[in-house]
Motif scaffolding. Structure first.
Motif, PDB file in Angstrom:
ATOM      1  N   GLU A 184     -29.237  22.632  45.043  1.00 49.61           N
ATOM      2  CA  GLU A 184     -28.594  21.290  44.802  1.00 49.61           C
ATOM      3  C   GLU A 184     -28.166  20.388  45.981  1.00 49.61           C
ATOM      4  O   GLU A 184     -27.907  19.204  45.913  1.00 49.61           O
ATOM      5  CB  GLU A 184     -27.361  21.600  43.862  1.00 49.61           C
ATOM      6  CG  GLU A 184     -27.606  21.896  42.344  1.00 49.61           C
ATOM      7  CD  GLU A 184     -26.586  22.232  41.481  1.00 49.61           C
ATOM      8  OE1 GLU A 184     -25.496  22.689  42.344  1.00 49.61           O
ATOM      9  OE2 GLU A 184     -26.372  22.177  40.546  1.00 49.61           O
ATOM     10  N   LYS A 241     -28.955  29.764  45.174  1.00 42.18           N
ATOM     11  CA  LYS A 241     -27.596  30.435  44.824  1.00 42.18           C
ATOM     12  C   LYS A 241     -27.511  31.124  43.127  1.00 42.18           C
ATOM     13  O   LYS A 241     -28.030  29.900  42.349  1.00 42.18           O
ATOM     14  CB  LYS A 241     -26.522  29.576  44.999  1.00 42.18           C
ATOM     15  CG  LYS A 241     -25.010  29.913  44.688  1.00 42.18           C
ATOM     16  CD  LYS A 241     -23.959  29.018  45.222  1.00 42.18           C
ATOM     17  CE  LYS A 241     -23.678  27.848  44.516  1.00 42.18           C
ATOM     18  NZ  LYS A 241     -22.462  26.997  45.247  1.00 42.18           N
ATOM     19  N   ARG A 268     -24.601  31.658  40.421  1.00 42.87           N
ATOM     20  CA  ARG A 268     -23.412  31.901  40.216  1.00 42.87           C
ATOM     21  C   ARG A 268     -23.160  32.899  39.018  1.00 42.87           C
ATOM     22  O   ARG A 268     -23.605  32.267  37.903  1.00 42.87           O
ATOM     23  CB  ARG A 268     -22.501  30.664  39.895  1.00 42.87           C
ATOM     24  CG  ARG A 268     -21.023  30.582  39.838  1.00 42.87           C
ATOM     25  CD  ARG A 268     -20.308  29.063  39.811  1.00 42.87           C
ATOM     26  NE  ARG A 268     -20.210  28.502  41.296  1.00 42.87           N
ATOM     27  CZ  ARG A 268     -19.332  28.773  42.307  1.00 42.87           C
ATOM     28  NH1 ARG A 268     -18.254  29.781  41.835  1.00 42.87           N
ATOM     29  NH2 ARG A 268     -19.138  28.171  43.239  1.00 42.87           N
ATOM     30  N   ASP A 325     -16.402  32.186  38.574  1.00 45.17           N
ATOM     31  CA  ASP A 325     -15.695  31.343  39.242  1.00 45.17           C
ATOM     32  C   ASP A 325     -15.731  31.963  40.947  1.00 45.17           C
ATOM     33  O   ASP A 325     -15.893  30.940  41.802  1.00 45.17           O
ATOM     34  CB  ASP A 325     -14.121  31.368  38.952  1.00 45.17           C
ATOM     35  CG  ASP A 325     -14.166  30.269  37.810  1.00 45.17           C
ATOM     36  OD1 ASP A 325     -15.034  29.857  37.461  1.00 45.17           O
ATOM     37  OD2 ASP A 325     -12.998  30.223  37.248  1.00 45.17           O
ATOM     38  N   GLY A 354     -14.080  29.155  47.895  1.00 44.56           N
ATOM     39  CA  GLY A 354     -14.692  29.489  49.117  1.00 44.56           C
ATOM     40  C   GLY A 354     -15.791  30.545  49.164  1.00 44.56           C
ATOM     41  O   GLY A 354     -16.407  30.951  50.090  1.00 44.56           O
ATOM     42  N   VAL A 355     -16.169  30.873  47.734  1.00 42.64           N
ATOM     43  CA  VAL A 355     -17.228  32.121  47.773  1.00 42.64           C
ATOM     44  C   VAL A 355     -18.526  31.644  48.310  1.00 42.64           C
ATOM     45  O   VAL A 355     -19.307  32.413  48.757  1.00 42.64           O
ATOM     46  CB  VAL A 355     -16.929  32.726  46.306  1.00 42.64           C
ATOM     47  CG1 VAL A 355     -15.868  33.357  46.049  1.00 42.64           C
ATOM     48  CG2 VAL A 355     -17.662  31.812  45.238  1.00 42.64           C
TER      49      VAL A 355
HETATM   50  C1  R5P Z   1     -21.758  23.652  43.950  1.00 46.15           C
HETATM   51  O1  R5P Z   1     -22.820  23.269  43.453  1.00 46.15           O
HETATM   52  C2  R5P Z   1     -20.909  22.765  45.056  1.00 46.15           C
HETATM   53  O2  R5P Z   1     -22.058  22.319  45.696  1.00 46.15           O
HETATM   54  C3  R5P Z   1     -20.333  23.759  45.887  1.00 46.15           C
HETATM   55  O3  R5P Z   1     -21.146  24.762  46.408  1.00 46.15           O
HETATM   56  C4  R5P Z   1     -19.275  24.680  45.038  1.00 46.15           C
HETATM   57  O4  R5P Z   1     -18.822  23.590  44.106  1.00 46.15           O
HETATM   58  C5  R5P Z   1     -18.228  25.418  45.802  1.00 46.15           C
HETATM   59  O5  R5P Z   1     -17.541  26.014  45.330  1.00 46.15           O
HETATM   60  P1  R5P Z   1     -16.705  27.483  45.687  1.00 46.15           P
HETATM   61  O6  R5P Z   1     -15.984  27.013  46.979  1.00 46.15           O
HETATM   62  O7  R5P Z   1     -15.853  27.636  44.381  1.00 46.15           O
HETATM   63  O8  R5P Z   1     -17.716  28.544  45.868  1.00 46.15           O
END
Ligand code: R5P
Length: 298
Positions: free
Chosen positions: A176, A197, A199, A202, A228-229
């Motif tokens: 993305e 990636k 997911r 969370d 931050g993950v």
């Molecule tokens: C997701 O598509 C966004 O571009 C970010 O990578 C995401 O929102 C980062 O979130 P987190 O820090 O919880 O992994």
């Protein structure tokens, strides 16, 4: 200075929490700044107060980090500015929250993006933001029913990369991110790759890179760091591929408690952000970009 073809003299407004950023926009435009006063009643309700507007174009600057506590006051301020006589009310919202829930991912969920977009579109004549995380919709106008503008931040990030990370590979953590990554890399004259990636929750992601970046130095760029993950996993994976120095640049430094420390523990060398959300990692100023966008729209 200060006359606006779209609604009289322009004036910049902000609540106390965003005054420094808003003053920078006002200075960039050569117009005046006025605070929005906020009173909290004992029962938790709020009351905002603004100065008389006398036909002005009122620009309210409010970033929507901690959105649940800020959105109502932002809508009240729009109403107050209009009732005080503003001929036009615009919102500069450096970080626009709730844009990630752009579809029903699981049965029983709302499309929060549309709910927030409708509220803002009805309250303001124009909304200007930055990297609003639009993945399944093409532009902001589909989400917010008023004039909208997305101010590009990639050139500012590219300048940082060029200055601070010469010879690096620019890395996007997921498919993305490729448009953003490509724009930065091209402007910085750098090579770039994006990962895959998945997911799983969370705070659980898996990132893979199909090939090893051809450099000892990588700069991960992403629009948001929340838990931050994503950054931590991307850093670990790049280091597993043998990249010695891994830096990270994010636009919106949401950084939940513990997130920054986790990215550091994963091995990130430098973690910097744009100042759309005030945070110790802020290194790239964005107020001048909004000032320029408002100047061009006059
Ligand atoms: C997701 O598509 C966004 O571009 C970010 O990578 C995401 O929102 C980062 O979130 P987190 O820090 O919880 O992994």
């Amino acid at each position: 200075m200060g006359n606006d073809s779209m609604g009289g003299e322009l004036k910049v407004h902000a609540f106390a929490d965003g005054a420094a950023y808003a003053r920078r926009i006002a200075r960039g435009l050569g117009v005046s700044f006025a605070p929005v006063r906020l009173h909290r009643f004992p029962d938790g309700e709020s009351l905002v107060r603004v100065a008389p507007q006398a036909g002005r174009h009122a620009v309210l600057v409010r970033t929507l980090s901690d959105p649940n506590s800020k959105i109502l006051d932002t809508l009240f301020a729009a109403d107050a500015l209009r009732r005080a006589g503003a001929s036009r009310v615009s919102l500069v919202v450096p970080y626009l929250a709730y844009m990630r829930q752009d579809k029903v991912f699981h049965p029983g969920e709302p499309i929060s993006q549309r709910v927030i977009g409708k509220l803002l579109g009805e309250a303001f004549d124009a909304v200007l933001t930055m990297e609003p995380h639009l993945h399944r919709v093409k532009n902001l106008a589909e989400v917010i029913p008023c004039e909208t503008s997305t101010v590009a931040v990639a050139p500012a990030v590219a300048r940082w990369v060029k200055r601070e990370a010469k010879g690096c590979v620019v890395v996007g953590p997921d498919a993305e991110s490729w448009r953003f990554v490509e724009a930065i890399a091209r402007a910085a004259g750098a090579a770039w790759i994006v990962g895959e990636k998945q997911r799983h929750g969370d705070r659980r992601v898996k990132i893979t890179f199909a090939r090893t970046p051809a450099a000892n130095h990588a700069v991960i760029v992403d629009d948001i760091a929340s838990s931050g993950v994503t950054l931590a996993e991307a850093v670990r994976e790049l280091r597993r591929h043998g990249v010695v120095n891994v830096d990270a640049v994010v636009v919106h430094a949401v950084f939940a408690p513990g997130a920054l420390a986790m990215v550091r523990r994963a091995g990130a060398r430098r973690i910097v952000s744009c100042d759309t959300i005030s945070h110790p990692t802020n290194a790239i100023r964005t107020a001048p970009l909004f000032a320029e966008a408002l100047r061009r729209a006059r």
